[in-house]
Design a protein around this motif. Structure first.
Motif, PDB file in Angstrom:
ATOM      1  N   GLU A 141       0.831  -1.206   0.000  1.00 37.59           N
ATOM      2  CA  GLU A 141       0.000   0.000   0.000  1.00 37.59           C
ATOM      3  C   GLU A 141       0.866   1.258   0.000  1.00 37.59           C
ATOM      4  OE1 GLU A 141      -2.902  -0.110   3.162  1.00 37.59           O
ATOM      5  OE2 GLU A 141      -3.615  -2.080   2.530  1.00 37.59           O
TER       6      GLU A 141
ATOM      7  N   LYS B  33       0.946   4.039  -3.115  1.00 37.98           N
ATOM      8  CA  LYS B  33       0.752   5.490  -2.997  1.00 37.98           C
ATOM      9  C   LYS B  33       1.909   6.254  -3.624  1.00 37.98           C
ATOM     10  CE  LYS B  33      -2.065   5.255   1.145  1.00 37.98           C
ATOM     11  NZ  LYS B  33      -2.067   5.363   2.601  1.00 37.98           N
ATOM     12  N   ARG B  34       3.130   5.796  -3.390  1.00 32.05           N
ATOM     13  CA  ARG B  34       4.305   6.474  -3.958  1.00 32.05           C
ATOM     14  C   ARG B  34       4.324   6.384  -5.483  1.00 32.05           C
ATOM     15  NH1 ARG B  34       9.431   4.608  -0.189  1.00 32.05           N
ATOM     16  NH2 ARG B  34       8.659   5.503   1.756  1.00 32.05           N
TER      17      ARG B  34
ATOM     18  N   LYS C 230       1.776   5.799  -7.541  1.00 30.12           N
ATOM     19  CA  LYS C 230       0.599   6.366  -8.193  1.00 30.12           C
ATOM     20  C   LYS C 230       0.921   7.746  -8.769  1.00 30.12           C
ATOM     21  CE  LYS C 230      -2.982   6.907  -5.546  1.00 30.12           C
ATOM     22  NZ  LYS C 230      -4.234   6.795  -4.789  1.00 30.12           N
TER      23      LYS C 230
END
Length: 141
Positions: free
Chosen positions: A22, A26-27, A29
């Motif tokens: 996760e 996030k990084r 994306k």
């Protein structure tokens, strides 16, 4: 510009692996790179068919070609400027079976054998590292 997606067969049962995925999701994306976790109920045939139908498929397997992080960054940059989408795939716990013989691009994360869940985290980190190398940040020393 090529779309890059990391595919993982199954959701990690270890919460720590899932949490790390996760974090990297996030990084990545922000760099137009996705991580998709597929159901572990999906057969190997269905998994390969789904991820490879509209993209260039790259399998990760311990018997694949080895690269340094810098070499992988160069490859990632090439993929990102191609028109075709690229699917980076971590296999199920019991491996790729006969698909290893039919897919041209197979990369090894290490000569070591890892649980597929940990291999997914390592791949996500290496993809992130490659993006940082290509940006010229100090993440990779």
């Amino acid at each position: 510009m090529g779309r890059i997606t990391i595919h993982v067969h199954g959701i990690p049962k270890e919460k720590a692996y899932n949490l790390l995925l996760e974090i990297y999701h996030k990084r990545l994306k922000t760099r137009n790179i996705k991580i998709i976790q597929h159901s572990d109920k999906k057969s190997l045939d269905d998994y390969v068919r789904d991820i490879g139908k509209n993209s260039h498929l790259v399998l990760f397997d311990e018997r694949g070609d080895e690269m340094t992080s810098l070499e992988f960054a160069v490859q990632l940059k090439k993929w990102s400027i191609e028109n075709q989408a690229v699917s980076l795939a971590i296999g199920p716990f019991n491996g790729w079976g006969s698909y290893r013989n039919n897919i041209k691009d197979i990369i090894s994360l290490s000569k070591y054998t890892f649980p597929h869940e940990l291999a997914a985290v390592i791949l996500a980190e290496q993809v992130y590292r490659a993006t940082e190398i290509n940006k010229g940040t100090k993440y990779h020393r």
